[in-house]
Design a protein around this motif. Structure first.
Motif, PDB file in Angstrom:
ATOM      1  N   ARG A 100      10.639  -4.616  -6.695  1.00 30.55           N
ATOM      2  CA  ARG A 100      11.511  -3.764  -5.878  1.00 30.55           C
ATOM      3  C   ARG A 100      11.211  -3.833  -4.392  1.00 30.55           C
ATOM      4  O   ARG A 100      12.090  -3.532  -3.564  1.00 30.55           O
ATOM      5  N   ILE A 101       9.990  -4.185  -4.033  1.00 27.98           N
ATOM      6  CA  ILE A 101       9.605  -4.112  -2.619  1.00 27.98           C
ATOM      7  C   ILE A 101       9.297  -5.489  -2.032  1.00 27.98           C
ATOM      8  O   ILE A 101       9.858  -5.885  -1.006  1.00 27.98           O
ATOM      9  N   VAL A 102       8.393  -6.221  -2.692  1.00 27.07           N
ATOM     10  CA  VAL A 102       7.872  -7.455  -2.084  1.00 27.07           C
ATOM     11  C   VAL A 102       8.873  -8.601  -2.183  1.00 27.07           C
ATOM     12  O   VAL A 102       9.224  -9.235  -1.174  1.00 27.07           O
ATOM     13  N   LEU A 103       9.327  -8.910  -3.404  1.00 26.88           N
ATOM     14  CA  LEU A 103      10.199 -10.078  -3.572  1.00 26.88           C
ATOM     15  C   LEU A 103      11.510  -9.988  -2.778  1.00 26.88           C
ATOM     16  O   LEU A 103      11.935 -10.993  -2.191  1.00 26.88           O
ATOM     17  N   GLU A 161       0.833  -1.208   0.000  1.00 28.49           N
ATOM     18  CA  GLU A 161       0.000   0.000   0.000  1.00 28.49           C
ATOM     19  C   GLU A 161       0.869   1.261   0.000  1.00 28.49           C
ATOM     20  O   GLU A 161       0.552   2.244  -0.685  1.00 28.49           O
ATOM     21  N   ALA A 162       1.962   1.235   0.743  1.00 29.11           N
ATOM     22  CA  ALA A 162       2.852   2.404   0.765  1.00 29.11           C
ATOM     23  C   ALA A 162       3.506   2.612  -0.595  1.00 29.11           C
ATOM     24  O   ALA A 162       3.675   3.746  -1.055  1.00 29.11           O
ATOM     25  N   SER A 163       3.859   1.499  -1.265  1.00 30.46           N
ATOM     26  CA  SER A 163       4.468   1.617  -2.597  1.00 30.46           C
ATOM     27  C   SER A 163       3.474   2.192  -3.591  1.00 30.46           C
ATOM     28  O   SER A 163       3.828   3.046  -4.415  1.00 30.46           O
ATOM     29  N   GLY A 218       3.190   5.899  -5.933  1.00 35.22           N
ATOM     30  CA  GLY A 218       3.038   5.900  -7.390  1.00 35.22           C
ATOM     31  C   GLY A 218       3.695   4.750  -8.099  1.00 35.22           C
ATOM     32  O   GLY A 218       3.838   4.781  -9.329  1.00 35.22           O
ATOM     33  N   MET A 219       4.130   3.711  -7.384  1.00 35.50           N
ATOM     34  CA  MET A 219       4.775   2.571  -8.021  1.00 35.50           C
ATOM     35  C   MET A 219       3.722   1.632  -8.582  1.00 35.50           C
ATOM     36  O   MET A 219       2.656   1.431  -7.983  1.00 35.50           O
ATOM     37  N   SER A 220       4.015   1.045  -9.733  1.00 39.24           N
ATOM     38  CA  SER A 220       3.094   0.105 -10.355  1.00 39.24           C
ATOM     39  C   SER A 220       3.134  -1.240  -9.624  1.00 39.24           C
ATOM     40  O   SER A 220       4.010  -1.484  -8.773  1.00 39.24           O
TER      41      SER A 220
END
Length: 317
Positions: free
Chosen positions: A208-211, A193-195, A199-201
């Protein structure tokens, strides 16, 4: 007006000389270490059983010279490399399919979710040996492979190597999909949600965030899966692929040294799994940084710690 008090202390009772001596020089405490007799007895029993097992094998009708002579036989070494090759390639296919089907399974699209569920359901629900035989006998129901841009006889396409690669890779992909899905779900949804708020797709958030955060959960079972796959690859000998076990069986059937060659194959499997187990341990230790206050001990540190346990602890003075 301030009252005046007599602050002169009252007469103190005379102190006992023994009490004064104890206060100034406390008595030494003699610490007696606890004797763990159970550990010593269990250790002796285990060593005795191991010695009995080794003695039994030494007295069996096994030609150990043949084991030593054939352990580096070129046919065995080639089979070992084939085992390693098919395991690594199958694991790479499994990783790629695992990430793909895990994302599909978590997708809000019901079609992709259902397709991923069917794939996982089939390849996890049937034995890998049966899957290998299905691929090996695919020419019985599809004699010709016609893809429009490519046409060939199925028996020429489904070589033993291709059968082994498809059988192991597709089966491993189903297990890796569940491992990757568990890793992705371990990341807090607030990160996503923060990503999105920044504005991140969706794809960029996943990459970039989850994996990167999910890798801490994905890596340990992935190492176990590869070691398991390395051992499961011995089933490809049933589809005529010359792996380590197949090479050992071929030599054993012609030299009548069946048990000796099976021992040779066992030695190589133990060597391969041991090497990859050590590598897996250090990879897990690397990804444990940041989540543990103290990293787990390395094998050398464990040996050193175990050796120091046998030393008599110093008595407190």
């Amino acid at each position: 007006m301030t009252d005046k008090f007599d602050k002169t202390p009252a007469d103190e009772p005379p102190r006992d000389p023994a009490v004064v001596k104890v206060a100034s020089h406390p008595e030494q405490i003699k610490a007696i270490p606890v004797r763990h007799w159970g550990r010593w007895i269990s250790g002796v029993v285990v060593v005795a059983l191991l010695a009995l097992l080794v003695y039994s094998f030494s007295q069996g009708d096994v030609n150990w010279d043949t084991v030593g002579d054939l352990i580096f036989d070129p046919r065995i070494v080639t089979g070992m490399w084939h085992t390693l090759l098919i395991s690594v390639l199958s694991m790479l296919i499994g990783l790629a399919l695992g990430v793909l089907f895990a994302v599909m399974r978590l997708s809000k699209n019901p079609v992709t979710g259902a397709v991923a569920w069917l794939y996982i359901w089939f390849f996890r629900g049937t034995p890998v040996y049966v899957q290998l035989l299905l691929w090996f006998n695919l020419a019985l129901i599809f004699p010709v492979l016609n893809l429009g841009f490519y046409k060939d006889e199925m028996v020429d396409v489904m070589t033993p190597f291709m059968v082994a690669l498809l059988g192991l890779g597709l089966n491993e992909g189903a297990y890796m999909a569940e491992i990757v899905r568990a890793g992705i779900q371990s990341v807090d949804e607030g990160q996503t949600e923060a990503s999105h708020a920044l504005g991140m797709s969706n794809s960029r958030t996943m990459r970039r965030i989850v994996l990167p955060q999910a890798m801490r959960v994905i890596v340990p079972p992935t190492g176990n899966e590869f070691i398991n796959l390395l051992k499961t690859s011995s089933l490809v000998s049933a589809v005529q692929y010359t792996d380590l076990l197949r090479a050992a069986q071929n030599i054993g059937s012609t030299s009548f040294a069946v048990m000796e060659l099976l021992l040779v194959a066992s030695v190589w499997y133990l060597a391969l799994t041991s090497v990859f187990s050590v590598g897996q341990y250090y990879v897990e230790r690397h990804y444990a940084r940041g989540s543990l206050r103290s990293l787990p001990l390395t094998p050398f540190q464990k040996i050193k710690a175990n050796l120091t346990r046998f030393r008599r602890p110093e008595v407190a003075r």
